[in-house]
Design an enzyme around this catalytic site. Structure first.
Site, PDB file in Angstrom:
ATOM      1  N   SER A 244       0.815  -1.214   0.000  1.00  0.00           N
ATOM      2  CA  SER A 244       0.000   0.000   0.000  1.00  0.00           C
ATOM      3  C   SER A 244       0.851   1.267   0.000  1.00  0.00           C
ATOM      4  O   SER A 244       0.352   2.353  -0.303  1.00  0.00           O
ATOM      5  CB  SER A 244      -0.937   0.019   1.213  1.00  0.00           C
ATOM      6  OG  SER A 244      -1.897  -1.008   1.132  1.00  0.00           O
TER       7      SER A 244
ATOM      8  N   GLY B 257      -4.211  -1.921  -1.027  1.00  0.00           N
ATOM      9  CA  GLY B 257      -3.323  -1.604  -2.138  1.00  0.00           C
ATOM     10  C   GLY B 257      -3.045  -0.114  -2.214  1.00  0.00           C
ATOM     11  O   GLY B 257      -3.624   0.689  -1.469  1.00  0.00           O
TER      12      GLY B 257
ATOM     13  N   GLY C  89      -2.211   3.779  -4.317  1.00  0.00           N
ATOM     14  CA  GLY C  89      -2.685   4.621  -5.412  1.00  0.00           C
ATOM     15  C   GLY C  89      -4.089   5.161  -5.233  1.00  0.00           C
ATOM     16  O   GLY C  89      -4.722   5.029  -4.182  1.00  0.00           O
TER      17      GLY C  89
ATOM     18  N   CYS D  60      -9.276  -1.472   3.077  1.00  0.00           N
ATOM     19  CA  CYS D  60      -8.477  -0.348   2.591  1.00  0.00           C
ATOM     20  C   CYS D  60      -8.826  -0.001   1.140  1.00  0.00           C
ATOM     21  O   CYS D  60      -9.919   0.461   0.871  1.00  0.00           O
ATOM     22  CB  CYS D  60      -6.994  -0.644   2.799  1.00  0.00           C
ATOM     23  SG  CYS D  60      -5.933   0.805   2.636  1.00  0.00           S
ATOM     24  N   LEU D  61      -7.919  -0.222   0.180  1.00  0.00           N
ATOM     25  CA  LEU D  61      -8.256   0.057  -1.214  1.00  0.00           C
ATOM     26  C   LEU D  61      -9.460  -0.775  -1.642  1.00  0.00           C
ATOM     27  O   LEU D  61     -10.323  -0.299  -2.400  1.00  0.00           O
ATOM     28  CB  LEU D  61      -7.057  -0.229  -2.126  1.00  0.00           C
ATOM     29  CG  LEU D  61      -7.278   0.006  -3.622  1.00  0.00           C
ATOM     30  CD1 LEU D  61      -7.649   1.450  -3.923  1.00  0.00           C
ATOM     31  CD2 LEU D  61      -6.045  -0.401  -4.423  1.00  0.00           C
TER      32      LEU D  61
ATOM     33  N   GLN E   8     -12.467   1.075  -0.593  1.00  0.00           N
ATOM     34  CA  GLN E   8     -12.715   2.237  -1.444  1.00  0.00           C
ATOM     35  C   GLN E   8     -13.289   1.824  -2.796  1.00  0.00           C
ATOM     36  O   GLN E   8     -14.220   2.454  -3.315  1.00  0.00           O
ATOM     37  CB  GLN E   8     -11.416   3.024  -1.617  1.00  0.00           C
ATOM     38  CG  GLN E   8     -10.868   3.589  -0.311  1.00  0.00           C
ATOM     39  CD  GLN E   8      -9.390   3.936  -0.392  1.00  0.00           C
ATOM     40  OE1 GLN E   8      -8.738   3.726  -1.419  1.00  0.00           O
ATOM     41  NE2 GLN E   8      -8.842   4.461   0.692  1.00  0.00           N
TER      42      GLN E   8
ATOM     43  N   ASN F 169      -3.507   2.923   7.031  1.00  0.00           N
ATOM     44  CA  ASN F 169      -2.548   3.327   6.006  1.00  0.00           C
ATOM     45  C   ASN F 169      -3.308   3.692   4.745  1.00  0.00           C
ATOM     46  O   ASN F 169      -3.563   2.854   3.888  1.00  0.00           O
ATOM     47  CB  ASN F 169      -1.560   2.195   5.718  1.00  0.00           C
ATOM     48  CG  ASN F 169      -0.682   2.514   4.518  1.00  0.00           C
ATOM     49  OD1 ASN F 169      -0.522   3.670   4.146  1.00  0.00           O
ATOM     50  ND2 ASN F 169      -0.129   1.489   3.904  1.00  0.00           N
TER      51      ASN F 169
ATOM     52  N   GLY G  70      -4.286   7.314   2.010  1.00  0.00           N
ATOM     53  CA  GLY G  70      -4.263   8.735   1.689  1.00  0.00           C
ATOM     54  C   GLY G  70      -5.505   9.182   0.965  1.00  0.00           C
ATOM     55  O   GLY G  70      -5.634  10.359   0.594  1.00  0.00           O
ATOM     56  N   PHE G  71      -6.440   8.237   0.740  1.00  0.00           N
ATOM     57  CA  PHE G  71      -7.742   8.529   0.147  1.00  0.00           C
ATOM     58  C   PHE G  71      -8.809   7.999   1.098  1.00  0.00           C
ATOM     59  O   PHE G  71      -8.548   7.093   1.888  1.00  0.00           O
ATOM     60  CB  PHE G  71      -7.894   7.874  -1.226  1.00  0.00           C
ATOM     61  CG  PHE G  71      -6.967   8.440  -2.276  1.00  0.00           C
ATOM     62  CD1 PHE G  71      -7.408   9.393  -3.176  1.00  0.00           C
ATOM     63  CD2 PHE G  71      -5.652   7.998  -2.352  1.00  0.00           C
ATOM     64  CE1 PHE G  71      -6.549   9.904  -4.144  1.00  0.00           C
ATOM     65  CE2 PHE G  71      -4.789   8.500  -3.317  1.00  0.00           C
ATOM     66  CZ  PHE G  71      -5.243   9.463  -4.214  1.00  0.00           C
TER      67      PHE G  71
ATOM     68  N   HIS H  22      -6.963  -1.430   8.858  1.00  0.00           N
ATOM     69  CA  HIS H  22      -6.311  -2.716   8.627  1.00  0.00           C
ATOM     70  C   HIS H  22      -6.537  -3.646   9.815  1.00  0.00           C
ATOM     71  O   HIS H  22      -5.750  -3.639  10.770  1.00  0.00           O
ATOM     72  CB  HIS H  22      -4.814  -2.513   8.391  1.00  0.00           C
ATOM     73  CG  HIS H  22      -4.488  -2.048   7.017  1.00  0.00           C
ATOM     74  ND1 HIS H  22      -4.072  -2.901   6.012  1.00  0.00           N
ATOM     75  CD2 HIS H  22      -4.549  -0.819   6.459  1.00  0.00           C
ATOM     76  CE1 HIS H  22      -3.880  -2.212   4.896  1.00  0.00           C
ATOM     77  NE2 HIS H  22      -4.154  -0.949   5.147  1.00  0.00           N
TER      78      HIS H  22
ATOM     79  N   GLU I 183      -5.989  -6.698  10.087  1.00  0.00           N
ATOM     80  CA  GLU I 183      -4.930  -7.708  10.239  1.00  0.00           C
ATOM     81  C   GLU I 183      -3.736  -7.180  11.008  1.00  0.00           C
ATOM     82  O   GLU I 183      -2.854  -7.938  11.400  1.00  0.00           O
ATOM     83  CB  GLU I 183      -4.474  -8.202   8.861  1.00  0.00           C
ATOM     84  CG  GLU I 183      -3.470  -7.320   8.142  1.00  0.00           C
ATOM     85  CD  GLU I 183      -4.033  -6.005   7.625  1.00  0.00           C
ATOM     86  OE1 GLU I 183      -3.240  -5.127   7.266  1.00  0.00           O
ATOM     87  OE2 GLU I 183      -5.272  -5.856   7.580  1.00  0.00           O
TER      88      GLU I 183
END
Length: 400
Positions: free
Chosen positions: A53, A250, A252, A279-280, A283, A321, A323-324, A363, A365
């Site tokens: 990530s 992940g 980006g 996370c990703l 999103q 973790n 940033g979006f 997260h 985990e």
């Protein structure tokens, strides 16, 4: 009395606005561009540096003593060792000391070199963290030259060529190249990692940059895990006959990755199979359900974030973790917010009212961080067990 000698700086961090921070190089020699963020975790620097990530980012550690427990082969979170290494660079305050932990097999400096990660020490990380909090996460180049000589033109060219993370699909750079199985279970004191020899359930994990400990916790729940590339079609995934589908973490911009991932996820949701995202993956699921994501000012990176689970009315301390974030106000009818950050109120979870589908931003985990959210893996497996006509497992242990 001898005179003072100006130190020979061998590394630089050059921000987009022209700010130059000088220090001492560690790790790999060279230069790399990325977005500078800060992580507040006090432990687990090796897991952080190998978390896919963090692809495209330079990590500033706010804890001053990084490297004092060395490095080993067990604390790596990257699943695909042939893929991108995760973080492009790291920034630390104090010099790395010799390892002082029985699990250490190498010095952090040697480990960084082997991983190709450029680092800089001797930086006022408090001041850099304050700058990020005030102005946001800057693009920068981190450079290490043992003789202290730098090619300013090449550094400027590399910084100019870095587009920033907004609009950038990085999942494609870290996803697995081929479908593979996973049966490794969690690390146990005295025995290390185990293997899942009895797997009554089959989970397909779409790899957008998955961490190893996520896959281990799925295996802990009695799942045989098949990991597939991020571009794998919904038809090919369903042809594997999964009992549940996992959407991994992940790097980006989720909107960029969503251009190919969202149509796949929409078909998987419509299949009626249980779906769990982190996370990703959270999103991307939100976008697939009709919501939108936004770039955060400084992001959330650490292991001490309080989150409230509205389904249990409990507060847990979690690792984060990202940033979006998912815009809570964009969640459509039928999509319920389940978790919320108590730091800034941002969305940290959702679920569908009429399907066995849910996800979280943080997260659960850990690796590193607290284990308050491990129950979410049992929550997911219970959705799978229900569809298979199996008895549910306890969502919380006695301590929870």
């Amino acid at each position: 009395m001898t005179g003072w000698t100006e130190p020979q700086f061998t590394a630089r961090l050059i921000l987009r606005d022209g700010t130059v921070l000088e220090g001492f190089g560690i790790g790999a020699v060279g230069q790399a561009a990325g977005e500078v963020c800060f992580n507040t975790a006090m432990t687990g620097y090796q897991e952080i540096l190998t978390d896919p990530s963090y692809a495209g980012q330079i990590i500033t550690f706010t804890f001053p003593h990084i490297g004092n427990v060395g490095a080993n082969d067990e604390d790596i979170e990257t699943v695909d060792m042939d893929g991108a290494p995760g973080a492009r660079g790291c920034v630390i305050r104090a010099d790395i000391t010799d390892p002082s932990n029985y699990r250490a097999v190498s010095h952090l400096d040697a480990w960084l070199k082997a991983r190709g990660i450029i680092g800089i020490s001797g930086i006022d990380t408090r001041a850099l963290t304050a700058l990020i909090r005030e102005t946001g996460m800057p693009d920068a180049v981190i450079a290490y030259s043992p003789d202290g000589k730098f090619d300013d033109a090449a550094i400027k060219a590399e910084l100019d060529a870095f587009p920033g993370l907004e609009g950038l699909d990085l999942a494609d750079t870290v996803t697995t190249a081929k479908t593979h199985g996973w049966d490794q279970t969690s690390w146990q004191w005295g025995t290390g990692f185990g293997a899942n020899d009895d797997a009554p359930m089959h989970i397909v994990a779409i790899d957008y940059g998955a961490k190893r400990n996520i896959l281990r916790l799925l295996a802990d729940q009695g799942a045989r895990v098949t990991v597939v590339n991020a571009h794998t079609s919904a038809e090919d995934i369903l042809a594997l006959n999964p009992d549940g589908i996992f959407l991994s973490n992940g790097p980006g911009d989720p909107a960029a990755t969503g251009e190919y991932a969202v149509p796949i996820i929409q078909k998987l949701v419509e299949s009626g199979k249980p779906v769990f995202g982190i996370c990703l993956g959270h999103q991307l699921l939100a976008i697939a359900l009709g919501a939108r994501t936004v770039k955060m000012h400084q992001g959330h990176h650490g292991a001490n974030h309080p989150v409230k689970d509205f389904t249990t009315d409990k507060v847990e301390i979690v690792s984060m973790n990202h940033g979006f974030a998912v815009d809570t106000n964009s969640l459509p009818e039928g999509v319920e917010e389940t978790h919320k950050s108590l730091f800034d109120g941002t969305n940290c979870g959702l679920r569908l009212a009429d399907k066995p589908v849910f996800s979280v931003q943080h997260h659960p985990e850990a690796s590193p961080g607290p284990q308050d959210s491990h129950y979410l893996f049992r929550r997911f497996i219970n959705l799978v067990r229900e569809q298979k006509g199996m008895e549910p497992v306890a969502e919380f242990d006695k301590a929870g």
